[in-house]
Design a protein around this motif. Structure first.
Motif, PDB file in Angstrom:
ATOM      1  N   VAL A  81       8.632   7.497   6.267  1.00 52.24           N
ATOM      2  CA  VAL A  81       9.248   6.185   6.038  1.00 52.24           C
ATOM      3  C   VAL A  81      10.723   6.238   6.435  1.00 52.24           C
ATOM      4  N   GLU A  82      11.415   7.301   6.043  1.00 50.64           N
ATOM      5  CA  GLU A  82      12.836   7.435   6.388  1.00 50.64           C
ATOM      6  C   GLU A  82      13.050   7.463   7.901  1.00 50.64           C
ATOM      7  N   ARG A  83      12.163   8.161   8.599  1.00 48.25           N
ATOM      8  CA  ARG A  83      12.293   8.242  10.054  1.00 48.25           C
ATOM      9  C   ARG A  83      12.177   6.850  10.684  1.00 48.25           C
ATOM     10  N   ILE A  88       0.841  -1.201   0.000  1.00 47.12           N
ATOM     11  CA  ILE A  88       0.000   0.000   0.000  1.00 47.12           C
ATOM     12  C   ILE A  88       0.874   1.249   0.000  1.00 47.12           C
ATOM     13  N   VAL A  89       1.835   1.296   0.906  1.00 46.64           N
ATOM     14  CA  VAL A  89       2.716   2.461   0.993  1.00 46.64           C
ATOM     15  C   VAL A  89       3.556   2.577  -0.281  1.00 46.64           C
ATOM     16  N   GLN A  90       4.043   1.462  -0.799  1.00 47.32           N
ATOM     17  CA  GLN A  90       4.812   1.502  -2.045  1.00 47.32           C
ATOM     18  C   GLN A  90       3.985   2.120  -3.177  1.00 47.32           C
ATOM     19  N   TYR A  91       2.749   1.694  -3.302  1.00 49.13           N
ATOM     20  CA  TYR A  91       1.895   2.192  -4.378  1.00 49.13           C
ATOM     21  C   TYR A  91       1.722   3.707  -4.278  1.00 49.13           C
ATOM     22  N   PHE A  92       1.334   4.171  -3.093  1.00 47.20           N
ATOM     23  CA  PHE A  92       1.112   5.607  -2.906  1.00 47.20           C
ATOM     24  C   PHE A  92       2.418   6.392  -2.993  1.00 47.20           C
ATOM     25  N   ALA A  93       3.515   5.804  -2.523  1.00 47.30           N
ATOM     26  CA  ALA A  93       4.820   6.465  -2.606  1.00 47.30           C
ATOM     27  C   ALA A  93       5.205   6.692  -4.064  1.00 47.30           C
ATOM     28  N   HIS A  94       5.015   5.673  -4.876  1.00 43.15           N
ATOM     29  CA  HIS A  94       5.414   5.805  -6.282  1.00 43.15           C
ATOM     30  C   HIS A  94       4.459   6.710  -7.054  1.00 43.15           C
ATOM     31  N   ARG A  95       3.192   6.581  -6.763  1.00 44.47           N
ATOM     32  CA  ARG A  95       2.190   7.361  -7.498  1.00 44.47           C
ATOM     33  C   ARG A  95       2.286   8.853  -7.185  1.00 44.47           C
ATOM     34  N   PHE A  96       2.453   9.206  -5.920  1.00 47.83           N
ATOM     35  CA  PHE A  96       2.385  10.612  -5.527  1.00 47.83           C
ATOM     36  C   PHE A  96       3.737  11.241  -5.169  1.00 47.83           C
ATOM     37  N   ARG A  97       4.695  10.440  -4.723  1.00 50.64           N
ATOM     38  CA  ARG A  97       6.042  10.910  -4.351  1.00 50.64           C
ATOM     39  C   ARG A  97       6.011  12.054  -3.333  1.00 50.64           C
ATOM     40  N   TRP A  98       5.117  11.950  -2.387  1.00 51.64           N
ATOM     41  CA  TRP A  98       4.972  12.987  -1.370  1.00 51.64           C
ATOM     42  C   TRP A  98       6.204  13.046  -0.466  1.00 51.64           C
ATOM     43  N   ALA A  99       6.736  14.229  -0.260  1.00 49.34           N
ATOM     44  CA  ALA A  99       7.900  14.420   0.607  1.00 49.34           C
ATOM     45  C   ALA A  99       7.567  14.052   2.053  1.00 49.34           C
ATOM     46  N   GLU A 148      13.078  -0.347   3.643  1.00 46.77           N
ATOM     47  CA  GLU A 148      13.872  -0.161   2.420  1.00 46.77           C
ATOM     48  C   GLU A 148      13.021  -0.380   1.181  1.00 46.77           C
ATOM     49  N   ARG A 149      12.169  -1.400   1.218  1.00 45.84           N
ATOM     50  CA  ARG A 149      11.270  -1.678   0.083  1.00 45.84           C
ATOM     51  C   ARG A 149      10.354  -0.484  -0.186  1.00 45.84           C
ATOM     52  N   MET A 150       9.874   0.134   0.871  1.00 43.89           N
ATOM     53  CA  MET A 150       9.007   1.297   0.708  1.00 43.89           C
ATOM     54  C   MET A 150       9.787   2.476   0.135  1.00 43.89           C
ATOM     55  N   LEU A 151      10.984   2.701   0.636  1.00 41.72           N
ATOM     56  CA  LEU A 151      11.795   3.825   0.149  1.00 41.72           C
ATOM     57  C   LEU A 151      12.161   3.655  -1.321  1.00 41.72           C
ATOM     58  N   GLU A 152      12.390   2.435  -1.755  1.00 45.42           N
ATOM     59  CA  GLU A 152      12.714   2.173  -3.156  1.00 45.42           C
ATOM     60  C   GLU A 152      11.590   2.641  -4.078  1.00 45.42           C
ATOM     61  N   ALA A 153      10.366   2.603  -3.614  1.00 50.39           N
ATOM     62  CA  ALA A 153       9.210   2.958  -4.433  1.00 50.39           C
ATOM     63  C   ALA A 153       9.149   4.440  -4.773  1.00 50.39           C
ATOM     64  N   PHE A 154       9.879   5.267  -4.077  1.00 51.37           N
ATOM     65  CA  PHE A 154       9.891   6.700  -4.391  1.00 51.37           C
ATOM     66  C   PHE A 154      10.705   7.010  -5.651  1.00 51.37           C
ATOM     67  N   SER A 155      11.481   6.056  -6.111  1.00 50.36           N
ATOM     68  CA  SER A 155      12.342   6.251  -7.279  1.00 50.36           C
ATOM     69  C   SER A 155      11.545   6.126  -8.579  1.00 50.36           C
TER      70      SER A 155
END
Length: 132
Positions: free
Chosen positions: A91-93, A74-85, A111-118
């Protein structure tokens, strides 16, 4: 007292997140869960404020939930779709906290979630609706 539009958004997202987790538990396929994620993201994108407190609260619920088996997806999908700071920061915290605690299982989870921002995220093809 009638529920506010933003409260309905929170409930819609959380209900959808549970639905996605159920699909992933039963079918073990992001391809089957993808239409639900796409519909939820479309509702967020169409909202007057896609980064409203209720949207943030719902995604933080997913990020921290031990109930949602599909939280990472879920987080990966939204992270990649919107790339919200703000989401990346959250996630980084959590990732840095896990590094400090040397929690190897959760380190990889974040790490898997952070990868989705790319923009060249390798697992993007697991979610066909992200290819538009």
């Amino acid at each position: 007292m009638p529920r506010s539009e933003s409260q309905r958004m929170y409930e819609l997202l959380v209900d959808g997140f549970h639905q996605v987790s159920g699909i992933l538990d039963q079918r073990k396929s992001t391809l089957v869960a993808d239409p639900v994620l796409a519909e939820l993201a479309a509702r967020v994108a169409a909202a007057p404020d896609p980064e409203s407190d209720e949207v943030k609260r719902a995604l933080l619920y997913a990020l921290d939930s031990r109930e949602l088996s599909g939280a990472a997806e879920i987080v990966q999908y939204f992270a990649h779709r919107f790339r919200w700071a703000w989401l990346r920061g959250e996630v980084e915290r959590r990732y840095l906290d896990c590094l400090t605690q040397v929690n190897r299982r959760l380190i990889r989870h974040y790490e898997r979630m952070l990868e989705a921002f790319s923009s060249d995220w390798e697992d993007r093809d697991l979610f066909p609706s992200l290819d538009h």
